[in-house]
Motif scaffolding. Structure first.
Motif, PDB file in Angstrom:
ATOM      1  N   ASN A  39       0.813  -1.223   0.000  1.00  0.00           N
ATOM      2  CA  ASN A  39       0.000   0.000   0.000  1.00  0.00           C
ATOM      3  C   ASN A  39       0.839   1.262   0.000  1.00  0.00           C
ATOM      4  OD1 ASN A  39      -2.626  -0.527  -0.351  1.00  0.00           O
ATOM      5  ND2 ASN A  39      -3.231  -0.282   1.759  1.00  0.00           N
ATOM      6  N   SER A  40       1.791   1.353   0.905  1.00  0.00           N
ATOM      7  CA  SER A  40       2.507   2.609   1.083  1.00  0.00           C
ATOM      8  C   SER A  40       4.006   2.501   0.806  1.00  0.00           C
ATOM      9  CB  SER A  40       2.302   3.113   2.508  1.00  0.00           C
ATOM     10  OG  SER A  40       2.777   2.160   3.424  1.00  0.00           O
ATOM     11  N   ARG A  41       4.441   1.382   0.269  1.00  0.00           N
ATOM     12  CA  ARG A  41       5.888   1.202   0.116  1.00  0.00           C
ATOM     13  C   ARG A  41       6.218   0.275  -1.049  1.00  0.00           C
ATOM     14  NH1 ARG A  41      10.173  -0.089   4.872  1.00  0.00           N
ATOM     15  NH2 ARG A  41      11.990   0.265   3.591  1.00  0.00           N
ATOM     16  N   GLN A  42       7.339   0.528  -1.661  1.00  0.00           N
ATOM     17  CA  GLN A  42       7.859  -0.322  -2.742  1.00  0.00           C
ATOM     18  C   GLN A  42       9.107  -1.027  -2.221  1.00  0.00           C
ATOM     19  OE1 GLN A  42       6.566  -0.559  -5.928  1.00  0.00           O
ATOM     20  NE2 GLN A  42       8.132  -1.990  -6.581  1.00  0.00           N
ATOM     21  N   LEU A  43       9.142  -2.350  -2.288  1.00  0.00           N
ATOM     22  CA  LEU A  43      10.322  -3.119  -1.903  1.00  0.00           C
ATOM     23  C   LEU A  43      11.081  -3.456  -3.186  1.00  0.00           C
ATOM     24  CD1 LEU A  43       8.789  -5.625   0.680  1.00  0.00           C
ATOM     25  CD2 LEU A  43       9.735  -3.363   1.100  1.00  0.00           C
ATOM     26  N   ASN A  44      12.291  -2.937  -3.324  1.00  0.00           N
ATOM     27  CA  ASN A  44      13.099  -3.171  -4.531  1.00  0.00           C
ATOM     28  C   ASN A  44      14.486  -3.680  -4.197  1.00  0.00           C
ATOM     29  OD1 ASN A  44      11.295  -2.427  -6.593  1.00  0.00           O
ATOM     30  ND2 ASN A  44      11.617  -0.277  -6.103  1.00  0.00           N
ATOM     31  N   LYS A  45      14.653  -4.229  -3.020  1.00  0.00           N
ATOM     32  CA  LYS A  45      15.960  -4.734  -2.634  1.00  0.00           C
ATOM     33  C   LYS A  45      16.256  -6.008  -3.411  1.00  0.00           C
ATOM     34  CE  LYS A  45      18.513  -5.725   1.492  1.00  0.00           C
ATOM     35  NZ  LYS A  45      18.514  -5.971   2.891  1.00  0.00           N
ATOM     36  N   LYS A  46      17.477  -6.461  -3.326  1.00  0.00           N
ATOM     37  CA  LYS A  46      17.854  -7.690  -4.016  1.00  0.00           C
ATOM     38  C   LYS A  46      16.951  -8.859  -3.616  1.00  0.00           C
ATOM     39  CE  LYS A  46      21.593 -10.974  -4.335  1.00  0.00           C
ATOM     40  NZ  LYS A  46      22.242 -11.233  -5.535  1.00  0.00           N
ATOM     41  N   GLU A  47      16.618  -8.967  -2.331  1.00  0.00           N
ATOM     42  CA  GLU A  47      15.862 -10.133  -1.886  1.00  0.00           C
ATOM     43  C   GLU A  47      15.199  -9.870  -0.533  1.00  0.00           C
ATOM     44  OE1 GLU A  47      16.923 -14.770  -0.725  1.00  0.00           O
ATOM     45  OE2 GLU A  47      18.461 -13.481  -1.551  1.00  0.00           O
ATOM     46  N   TYR A  48      13.964 -10.335  -0.375  1.00  0.00           N
ATOM     47  CA  TYR A  48      13.255 -10.365   0.905  1.00  0.00           C
ATOM     48  C   TYR A  48      12.694 -11.769   1.066  1.00  0.00           C
ATOM     49  CZ  TYR A  48      13.150  -5.308   1.737  1.00  0.00           C
ATOM     50  OH  TYR A  48      13.487  -4.003   1.995  1.00  0.00           O
ATOM     51  N   ASP A  49      12.611 -12.242   2.304  1.00  0.00           N
ATOM     52  CA  ASP A  49      11.976 -13.526   2.579  1.00  0.00           C
ATOM     53  C   ASP A  49      10.472 -13.307   2.719  1.00  0.00           C
ATOM     54  OD1 ASP A  49      14.395 -14.931   2.672  1.00  0.00           O
ATOM     55  OD2 ASP A  49      14.684 -14.444   4.797  1.00  0.00           O
ATOM     56  N   ILE A  50       9.692 -14.199   2.118  1.00  0.00           N
ATOM     57  CA  ILE A  50       8.241 -14.172   2.309  1.00  0.00           C
ATOM     58  C   ILE A  50       7.958 -14.939   3.590  1.00  0.00           C
ATOM     59  CG2 ILE A  50       5.996 -14.822   1.371  1.00  0.00           C
ATOM     60  CD1 ILE A  50       7.358 -14.795  -1.434  1.00  0.00           C
ATOM     61  N   ILE A  51       7.525 -14.227   4.616  1.00  0.00           N
ATOM     62  CA  ILE A  51       7.219 -14.839   5.905  1.00  0.00           C
ATOM     63  C   ILE A  51       5.795 -15.389   5.890  1.00  0.00           C
ATOM     64  CG2 ILE A  51       7.017 -14.426   8.397  1.00  0.00           C
ATOM     65  CD1 ILE A  51       9.905 -14.284   7.188  1.00  0.00           C
ATOM     66  N   SER A  52       4.871 -14.587   5.385  1.00  0.00           N
ATOM     67  CA  SER A  52       3.495 -15.057   5.228  1.00  0.00           C
ATOM     68  C   SER A  52       2.835 -14.301   4.095  1.00  0.00           C
ATOM     69  CB  SER A  52       2.692 -14.869   6.523  1.00  0.00           C
ATOM     70  OG  SER A  52       2.441 -13.498   6.754  1.00  0.00           O
ATOM     71  N   LEU A  53       1.897 -14.959   3.452  1.00  0.00           N
ATOM     72  CA  LEU A  53       1.097 -14.340   2.409  1.00  0.00           C
ATOM     73  C   LEU A  53      -0.262 -15.009   2.459  1.00  0.00           C
ATOM     74  CD1 LEU A  53       1.314 -12.253   0.069  1.00  0.00           C
ATOM     75  CD2 LEU A  53       1.737 -14.187  -1.442  1.00  0.00           C
ATOM     76  N   SER A  54      -1.279 -14.214   2.681  1.00  0.00           N
ATOM     77  CA  SER A  54      -2.636 -14.743   2.800  1.00  0.00           C
ATOM     78  C   SER A  54      -3.567 -13.904   1.954  1.00  0.00           C
ATOM     79  CB  SER A  54      -3.126 -14.669   4.257  1.00  0.00           C
ATOM     80  OG  SER A  54      -2.328 -15.456   5.079  1.00  0.00           O
ATOM     81  N   GLY A  55      -4.584 -14.542   1.420  1.00  0.00           N
ATOM     82  CA  GLY A  55      -5.551 -13.767   0.671  1.00  0.00           C
ATOM     83  C   GLY A  55      -6.483 -14.610  -0.156  1.00  0.00           C
ATOM     84  N   THR A  56      -7.438 -13.898  -0.766  1.00  0.00           N
ATOM     85  CA  THR A  56      -8.453 -14.526  -1.592  1.00  0.00           C
ATOM     86  C   THR A  56      -8.381 -13.972  -3.008  1.00  0.00           C
ATOM     87  OG1 THR A  56     -10.058 -12.852  -0.883  1.00  0.00           O
ATOM     88  CG2 THR A  56     -10.042 -14.942   0.325  1.00  0.00           C
ATOM     89  N   PHE A  57      -8.760 -14.820  -3.964  1.00  0.00           N
ATOM     90  CA  PHE A  57      -8.822 -14.457  -5.371  1.00  0.00           C
ATOM     91  C   PHE A  57     -10.204 -14.823  -5.887  1.00  0.00           C
ATOM     92  CE2 PHE A  57      -4.364 -14.942  -4.621  1.00  0.00           C
ATOM     93  CZ  PHE A  57      -3.720 -14.109  -5.517  1.00  0.00           C
ATOM     94  N   ASP A  58     -10.836 -13.889  -6.583  1.00  0.00           N
ATOM     95  CA  ASP A  58     -12.037 -14.240  -7.330  1.00  0.00           C
ATOM     96  C   ASP A  58     -11.694 -14.050  -8.799  1.00  0.00           C
ATOM     97  OD1 ASP A  58     -12.914 -11.476  -8.192  1.00  0.00           O
ATOM     98  OD2 ASP A  58     -13.086 -11.206  -6.021  1.00  0.00           O
ATOM     99  N   SER A  59     -12.642 -14.243  -9.683  1.00  0.00           N
ATOM    100  CA  SER A  59     -12.330 -14.207 -11.110  1.00  0.00           C
ATOM    101  C   SER A  59     -11.887 -12.829 -11.597  1.00  0.00           C
ATOM    102  CB  SER A  59     -13.527 -14.696 -11.926  1.00  0.00           C
ATOM    103  OG  SER A  59     -14.656 -13.894 -11.647  1.00  0.00           O
ATOM    104  N   GLU A  60     -12.186 -11.772 -10.848  1.00  0.00           N
ATOM    105  CA  GLU A  60     -11.844 -10.424 -11.297  1.00  0.00           C
ATOM    106  C   GLU A  60     -10.837  -9.693 -10.422  1.00  0.00           C
ATOM    107  OE1 GLU A  60     -15.476  -8.287 -11.749  1.00  0.00           O
ATOM    108  OE2 GLU A  60     -16.346  -9.806 -13.051  1.00  0.00           O
ATOM    109  N   SER A  61     -10.693 -10.100  -9.172  1.00  0.00           N
ATOM    110  CA  SER A  61      -9.847  -9.325  -8.268  1.00  0.00           C
ATOM    111  C   SER A  61      -9.198 -10.226  -7.218  1.00  0.00           C
ATOM    112  CB  SER A  61     -10.665  -8.224  -7.594  1.00  0.00           C
ATOM    113  OG  SER A  61     -11.677  -8.799  -6.779  1.00  0.00           O
ATOM    114  N   HIS A  62      -8.527  -9.585  -6.281  1.00  0.00           N
ATOM    115  CA  HIS A  62      -7.854 -10.308  -5.201  1.00  0.00           C
ATOM    116  C   HIS A  62      -7.705  -9.376  -4.001  1.00  0.00           C
ATOM    117  CE1 HIS A  62      -4.721  -8.158  -7.368  1.00  0.00           C
ATOM    118  NE2 HIS A  62      -4.140  -8.024  -6.186  1.00  0.00           N
ATOM    119  N   ASN A  63      -7.429  -9.958  -2.858  1.00  0.00           N
ATOM    120  CA  ASN A  63      -7.116  -9.208  -1.649  1.00  0.00           C
ATOM    121  C   ASN A  63      -6.019  -9.985  -0.926  1.00  0.00           C
ATOM    122  OD1 ASN A  63      -7.128  -7.419   0.501  1.00  0.00           O
ATOM    123  ND2 ASN A  63      -8.917  -8.340   1.463  1.00  0.00           N
TER     124      ASN A  63
END
Length: 164
Positions: free
Chosen positions: A78-102
């Protein structure tokens, strides 16, 4: 003595009564069976568009993320761009429908351990990403405007016999 007995009796009878409140009626959750899709994505893949393409390819209307680990090279929150060489994904949660996602995510700097997170708008894989996606077999996700939040919010609808 009857006054004391009535007071004690009232105290015990109130314990089992439900309190009334001015909250919105609860929505009964839809119980559903799941179909799981284990997936490994490689370097340079944009995660969100890839999941939407996968949904289209296999004819799925709704998915959610059960688990996700890996590394990313770019991410727009939302408020930041991560452009470093690498970040670890600790968690990622969300829903996808045919048109969008959260999606919401937490990410760590591998050198310092500093965490950052928030609503994810785009995410590009650095080296690998291991995903477990799940399709709810008995319901469909969509989004509708909710005046209380001012946002398009998740709507869960039971699948009908006429739905694909």
């Amino acid at each position: 003595m009857p006054l004391v007995m009535n007071t004690v009796s009232n105290m015990f009878s109130r314990k089992n009564k439900t309190k009334t409140s001015k909250r919105a009626p609860r929505q009964a959750p839809a119980s559903t069976s799941l179909r799981c899709y284990p997936l490994r994505l490689g370097p340079g893949v944009e995660l969100i568009s890839t999941i939407h393409e996968l949904m289209e390819d296999i004819g799925v209307q709704s998915l959610f993320i059960l688990s996700c680990i890996g590394t990313l090279s770019q991410c727009t929150l939302n408020s930041r761009q991560l452009n470093k060489k690498e970040y670890d994904i600790i968690s990622l949660s969300g829903t996808f429908d045919s048109e969008s996602h959260n999606l919401m995510g937490s990410f760590a700097d591998p050198q310092t351990g500093a965490l950052i997170g928030g609503r994810v708008h785009s995410l590009t894989i650095h080296s690998t990403c291991e995903l477990m996606l799940a399709e709810p077999l008995d319901c469909i996700f969509s989004r509708a405007f909710d005046a209380r939040t001012g946002e398009n919010e998740l709507v869960v609808r039971r699948k009908l016999l006429t739905d694909p």
